[in-house]
Design a protein around this motif. Structure first.
Motif, mmCIF file in Angstrom:
data_model
loop_
_atom_site.group_PDB
_atom_site.id
_atom_site.type_symbol
_atom_site.label_atom_id
_atom_site.label_comp_id
_atom_site.label_asym_id
_atom_site.label_seq_id
_atom_site.Cartn_x
_atom_site.Cartn_y
_atom_site.Cartn_z
ATOM 1 N N SER A 113 2.526 -1.625 -11.526
ATOM 2 C CA SER A 113 1.777 -0.393 -11.248
ATOM 3 C C SER A 113 2.083 0.132 -9.853
ATOM 4 O O SER A 113 2.257 1.339 -9.652
ATOM 5 C CB SER A 113 0.275 -0.672 -11.398
ATOM 6 O OG SER A 113 -0.488 0.446 -11.010
ATOM 7 N N TYR A 114 2.157 -0.787 -8.880
ATOM 8 C CA TYR A 114 2.450 -0.403 -7.488
ATOM 9 C C TYR A 114 3.806 0.289 -7.399
ATOM 10 O O TYR A 114 3.950 1.326 -6.748
ATOM 11 C CB TYR A 114 2.435 -1.650 -6.616
ATOM 12 C CG TYR A 114 2.653 -1.399 -5.141
ATOM 13 C CD1 TYR A 114 1.568 -1.247 -4.283
ATOM 14 C CD2 TYR A 114 3.922 -1.309 -4.602
ATOM 15 C CE1 TYR A 114 1.743 -1.011 -2.932
ATOM 16 C CE2 TYR A 114 4.121 -1.068 -3.254
ATOM 17 C CZ TYR A 114 3.027 -0.922 -2.422
ATOM 18 O OH TYR A 114 3.227 -0.686 -1.084
ATOM 19 N N LEU A 115 4.808 -0.280 -8.061
ATOM 20 C CA LEU A 115 6.171 0.243 -7.972
ATOM 21 C C LEU A 115 6.358 1.523 -8.775
ATOM 22 O O LEU A 115 7.243 2.333 -8.468
ATOM 23 C CB LEU A 115 7.164 -0.817 -8.445
ATOM 24 C CG LEU A 115 7.332 -2.003 -7.494
ATOM 25 C CD1 LEU A 115 7.943 -3.193 -8.215
ATOM 26 C CD2 LEU A 115 8.198 -1.606 -6.301
ATOM 27 N N GLN A 116 5.533 1.707 -9.787
ATOM 28 C CA GLN A 116 5.669 2.902 -10.614
ATOM 29 C C GLN A 116 4.897 4.087 -10.045
ATOM 30 O O GLN A 116 5.119 5.229 -10.457
ATOM 31 C CB GLN A 116 5.175 2.597 -12.034
ATOM 32 C CG GLN A 116 6.114 3.107 -13.097
ATOM 33 C CD GLN A 116 5.742 2.618 -14.477
ATOM 34 O OE1 GLN A 116 4.622 2.180 -14.722
ATOM 35 N NE2 GLN A 116 6.677 2.697 -15.392
ATOM 36 N N ASN A 117 4.009 3.819 -9.092
ATOM 37 C CA ASN A 117 3.248 4.898 -8.474
ATOM 38 C C ASN A 117 4.203 5.893 -7.820
ATOM 39 O O ASN A 117 5.266 5.530 -7.335
ATOM 40 C CB ASN A 117 2.298 4.306 -7.422
ATOM 41 C CG ASN A 117 1.340 5.333 -6.869
ATOM 42 O OD1 ASN A 117 1.713 6.184 -6.078
ATOM 43 N ND2 ASN A 117 0.084 5.236 -7.290
ATOM 44 N N LEU A 118 3.804 7.162 -7.773
ATOM 45 C CA LEU A 118 4.672 8.193 -7.211
ATOM 46 C C LEU A 118 4.998 7.963 -5.742
ATOM 47 O O LEU A 118 6.013 8.448 -5.238
ATOM 48 C CB LEU A 118 4.016 9.561 -7.381
ATOM 49 C CG LEU A 118 3.890 10.066 -8.824
ATOM 50 C CD1 LEU A 118 3.169 11.410 -8.850
ATOM 51 C CD2 LEU A 118 5.270 10.185 -9.468
ATOM 52 N N GLU A 119 4.158 7.200 -5.027
ATOM 53 C CA GLU A 119 4.430 6.928 -3.627
ATOM 54 C C GLU A 119 5.538 5.892 -3.447
ATOM 55 O O GLU A 119 6.108 5.775 -2.375
ATOM 56 C CB GLU A 119 3.152 6.459 -2.925
ATOM 57 C CG GLU A 119 2.096 7.538 -2.816
ATOM 58 C CD GLU A 119 0.954 7.135 -1.909
ATOM 59 O OE1 GLU A 119 1.212 6.772 -0.750
ATOM 60 O OE2 GLU A 119 -0.198 7.167 -2.362
ATOM 61 N N SER A 147 -4.124 -7.879 1.624
ATOM 62 C CA SER A 147 -3.220 -8.566 0.709
ATOM 63 C C SER A 147 -3.979 -9.735 0.144
ATOM 64 O O SER A 147 -4.193 -10.728 0.833
ATOM 65 C CB SER A 147 -1.975 -9.052 1.448
ATOM 66 O OG SER A 147 -1.176 -9.846 0.605
ATOM 67 N N GLN A 148 -4.449 -9.597 -1.084
ATOM 68 C CA GLN A 148 -5.227 -10.664 -1.701
ATOM 69 C C GLN A 148 -4.300 -11.560 -2.486
ATOM 70 O O GLN A 148 -3.694 -11.132 -3.469
ATOM 71 C CB GLN A 148 -6.292 -10.083 -2.622
ATOM 72 C CG GLN A 148 -7.135 -11.132 -3.324
ATOM 73 C CD GLN A 148 -8.257 -10.512 -4.109
ATOM 74 O OE1 GLN A 148 -8.602 -9.372 -3.927
ATOM 75 N NE2 GLN A 148 -8.831 -11.276 -5.012
ATOM 76 N N PRO A 149 -4.118 -12.821 -2.086
ATOM 77 C CA PRO A 149 -3.216 -13.701 -2.805
ATOM 78 C C PRO A 149 -3.569 -13.725 -4.281
ATOM 79 O O PRO A 149 -4.702 -14.024 -4.655
ATOM 80 C CB PRO A 149 -3.472 -15.069 -2.147
ATOM 81 C CG PRO A 149 -3.976 -14.729 -0.784
ATOM 82 C CD PRO A 149 -4.784 -13.479 -0.971
ATOM 83 N N GLY A 150 -2.620 -13.408 -5.109
ATOM 84 C CA GLY A 150 -2.882 -13.372 -6.529
ATOM 85 C C GLY A 150 -3.239 -11.998 -7.027
ATOM 86 O O GLY A 150 -3.361 -11.789 -8.213
ATOM 87 N N VAL A 151 -3.394 -11.019 -6.130
ATOM 88 C CA VAL A 151 -3.705 -9.661 -6.568
ATOM 89 C C VAL A 151 -2.723 -8.661 -6.011
ATOM 90 O O VAL A 151 -2.061 -7.949 -6.737
ATOM 91 C CB VAL A 151 -5.156 -9.278 -6.196
ATOM 92 C CG1 VAL A 151 -5.434 -7.850 -6.615
ATOM 93 C CG2 VAL A 151 -6.141 -10.207 -6.880
ATOM 94 N N SER A 152 -2.626 -8.557 -4.693
ATOM 95 C CA SER A 152 -1.749 -7.534 -4.131
ATOM 96 C C SER A 152 -1.015 -8.046 -2.923
ATOM 97 O O SER A 152 -1.263 -9.124 -2.453
ATOM 98 C CB SER A 152 -2.562 -6.306 -3.757
ATOM 99 O OG SER A 152 -3.457 -6.587 -2.709
#
Length: 316
Positions: A44-50, A311-316
């Motif tokens: 999801s992070y990489l597909q975001n327009l940003e 940066s939550q280990p296991g999340v982001s």
């Protein structure tokens, strides 16, 4: 006779399905297994327009120092040891599809590795190391933070530069490393501290510590459970011990004493490029949870309130 390491590089058009398929294949996940939440978040992070990733390049096998220390320190000793090698996934904004390797080699040949790397500065988004651990596949990851100027964001710790060697080029990506906690070598507190220390040690010109080194430093004098595999997270005293062992002086802040002052101090640390570790608790949790603060966003309305980015280990 010594064996040779046959390196393979291929690419595909980036999509959520393609990314999750590569993660499953590289980690050895059983067919039909549900993708890790962390892998879905990265997609999801990489597909975001940003970010707008268009091409996924697969480099295998890849020898990752951080996982290799975890392997030699623990995984090599288990009954059915996983592989010591990983797979590294690279992400580009350019839409090369399956021709990425050929296009990159053509660029390197025509202008040379140095100029080719400069040409790709705006296109390279970073990398994700996939460990051969089906239960915790996301290894050391460095991705460019979002940079939308319309939102008042501050990611000063993410200004850390990482040199990435690929096809003769030295690509550069700025960010704070993170990985998924695996409960083998370290739980959330270990991973959060590893992420923060990786930033400050590199900023001081040193070599980034590994998760194994953090666990060993934290459990030198006080162990409340098994260190390997990690039976529970680290206590605050263990975190402080690990920070001192690496050569830094920790400071403990109490958000309950003065919430406004705590928020101000937090923002000062982040703007100085120093990540903080938050110790979170809820009545519903059996244990506290540690996250690494890497940024914040001021209220778009101009008020004093701020959203904390971590940066939550296991999340982001």
């Amino acid at each position: 006779m010594m064996g040779t390491l046959a390196l393979s590089i291929r690419s595909v058009a980036f999509s959520t399905d393609a990314f999750l398929a590569e993660v499953a294949r590289a980690s050895g996940a059983p067919a039909g297994a549900e993708p890790a939440t962390q892998a879905r978040y990265l997609a999801s992070y990489l597909q975001n327009l940003e970010a707008a990733a268009r091409t996924l390049l697969v480099e295998e096998p890849y020898i990752d120092r951080h996982y290799l220390e975890e392997y030699t320190g623990y995984y090599a000793t288990v009954l059915q040891a996983p592989s010591s090698r990983t797979v590294r996934l690279h992400f580009f904004r350019q839409d090369w599809g399956s021709r990425a390797k050929e296009e990159l080699l053509k660029l390197v040949t025509s202008v040379g590795p140095s100029d080719a790397a400069k040409t790709l500065e705006g296109d390279y988004l970073g990398f994700v190391v996939i460990r051969p651990l089906p239960g915790a596949p996301i290894g050391r990851t460095v991705l460019q933070p979002y940079s939308n100027p319309e939102k008042h964001r501050c990611f000063e710790p993410a200004s850390t530069q990482h040199d990435v060697h690929l096809l003769g080029m030295t690509l550069k990506v700025r960010g704070v490393p993170f990985q998924q906690q695996d409960q083998g070598v370290g739980a959330c507190a270990t991973t959060a501290l590893w992420s923060a220390l990786a930033r400050v040690t590199r900023a001081d010109g040193g070599r980034a510590v590994t998760p194994l080194a953090v666990t060993l430093a934290a459990t030198r004098t006080l162990t409340l459970g098994r260190a390997f595999p990690a039976s529970k997270g680290l206590e605050r005293s263990q975190l402080l011990e690990a920070i001192r062992h690496v050569g830094y002086a920790p400071e403990v802040l109490d958000p309950h004493a003065d919430a406004a002052l705590f928020q101000l101090v937090l923002k000062c640390y982040v703007r100085s490029g120093i990540p903080l570790i938050l110790n979170l608790s809820k009545k519903e949790w059996r244990e506290n949870h540690a996250v690494t603060v890497v940024g914040y966003r001021d209220s778009d309305s101009g008020a004093d309130a701020a959203e904390i980015g971590y940066s939550q280990p296991g999340v982001s």
